[in-house]
Design a protein around this motif. Structure first.
Motif, PDB file in Angstrom:
ATOM      1  N   LYS A 131     -20.785  31.820  -6.221  1.00 13.69           N
ATOM      2  CA  LYS A 131     -21.786  32.817  -5.844  1.00 13.69           C
ATOM      3  C   LYS A 131     -23.158  32.368  -6.336  1.00 13.69           C
ATOM      4  O   LYS A 131     -23.267  31.780  -7.413  1.00 13.69           O
ATOM      5  CB  LYS A 131     -21.454  34.189  -6.437  1.00 13.69           C
ATOM      6  N   PRO A 203     -22.176  38.995   1.601  1.00 17.88           N
ATOM      7  CA  PRO A 203     -22.799  39.132   0.270  1.00 17.88           C
ATOM      8  C   PRO A 203     -22.310  40.389  -0.426  1.00 17.88           C
ATOM      9  O   PRO A 203     -22.071  41.420   0.211  1.00 17.88           O
ATOM     10  CB  PRO A 203     -24.298  39.205   0.590  1.00 17.88           C
ATOM     11  N   ASN A 215     -27.273  38.979  -4.100  1.00 13.61           N
ATOM     12  CA  ASN A 215     -26.302  37.939  -3.784  1.00 13.61           C
ATOM     13  C   ASN A 215     -26.742  37.158  -2.545  1.00 13.61           C
ATOM     14  O   ASN A 215     -26.849  37.709  -1.456  1.00 13.61           O
ATOM     15  CB  ASN A 215     -24.938  38.586  -3.550  1.00 13.61           C
TER      16      ASN A 215
END
Length: 280
Positions: A131, A203, A215
């Motif tokens: 991530k 996301p 994100n």
């Protein structure tokens, strides 16, 4: 205490027959040790669970109970994690339940073609999650899009100053977001080349995940277990190369069972995987 004949069968995963034992003290849902149910070269890891909790009606009620759901998910994941140390399992959906061992064997029979196909694809491989977060796109963290935040004393003195400041902040946010997207795109391309398969997930919603920042990238990579150390080093090296890109944070999780790769090759979920502990 319920009669064992009244218990249902909770199924954690499907895999090839185990060639190494699981830890003797491993327990799953309800504190019950899992066991194997095999049929024509496929194995399901199962545990006994009481009808009073896992029959259709009480189960629907339990699934609305966040505490019960979290405890069950942790027990489920504990078994999957242990199984991943000795084989490459296909995890099933949380609270997959059958009436008895015959029902489990029928499930293995009915799904045998798909199970064999998926197990062949993920054999010898694990999943790594990556991530990328942009922590300071709005300047609240001290920097905006790679530049220093304007001091609080620089308050606009006129309407024109205010509009100019707002345009400057918006431009900085847009530039920061473009840099973050560029970094995420390059990272994904690099990691995809060094993995056998990759999946881009939606996301994460920061309000739900409680992870700070926005994100930018939420991806999973299917990596041969034997190449995992090289993959981790590649992620770390790429992070170091982008040290000057301020406000970005890269998170690596795993190794996991191949949750994201148990569907078809188009990336569509087959509905049988569960959410990992990192929320992907």
């Amino acid at each position: 205490m319920s009669d064992a004949n009244d218990d249902l069968r909770y199924v954690y995963a499907v895999c090839h027959p185990l060639t190494a034992p699981l830890a003797a003290d491993l327990t799953g849902v309800g504190g019950v040790p899992p066991r194997q149910v095999s049929h024509e070269g496929l194995t399901a890891l199962v545990g006994a669970v009481p009808v009073r909790d896992f029959a259709a009606e009480p189960l629907r009620a339990h699934l609305e109970d966040l505490d019960w759901l979290a405890e069950t998910a942790r027990a489920h994941q504990r078994v999957i994690a242990a199984l991943t140390t000795v084989t490459c399992p296909l995890p099933l959906r949380l609270a997959t339940v059958f009436r008895d061992d015959s029902g489990v064997r029928a499930m293995l029979q009915d799904g045998s073609e798909r199970f064999r196909h998926v197990l062949e694809r993920i054999d010898g491989r694990v999943e790594w999650g990556v991530k990328v977060f942009l922590d300071s796109e709005d300047g609240s963290g001290g920097e905006v899009g790679g530049g220093p935040r304007e001091p609080a004393r620089d308050k606009p003195r006129t309407g024109r100053d205010y509009l100019r400041q707002r345009r400057s902040q918006r431009t900085a946010r847009e530039a920061g977001w473009e840099r973050a997207e560029g970094f995420a795109r390059r990272l994904h391309e690099t990691l995809s080349l060094r993995s056998d398969d990759a999946r881009l997930h939606a996301p994460q919603n920061s309000a739900l995940s409680r992870a700070p920042g926005r994100n930018v990238l939420n991806a999973a990579y299917l990596v041969p277990r034997s190449h995992s150390e090289e993959f981790v080093e590649l992620v770390d090296r790429t992070k170091d190369e982008e040290r000057d890109t301020t406000g970005l944070r890269v998170e690596l999780t795993g190794p996991w069972a191949a949750y994201s790769f148990t569907g078809d090759s188009s990336g569509d979920s087959n509905g049988d995987e569960i959410e990992r502990e990192d929320g992907a």
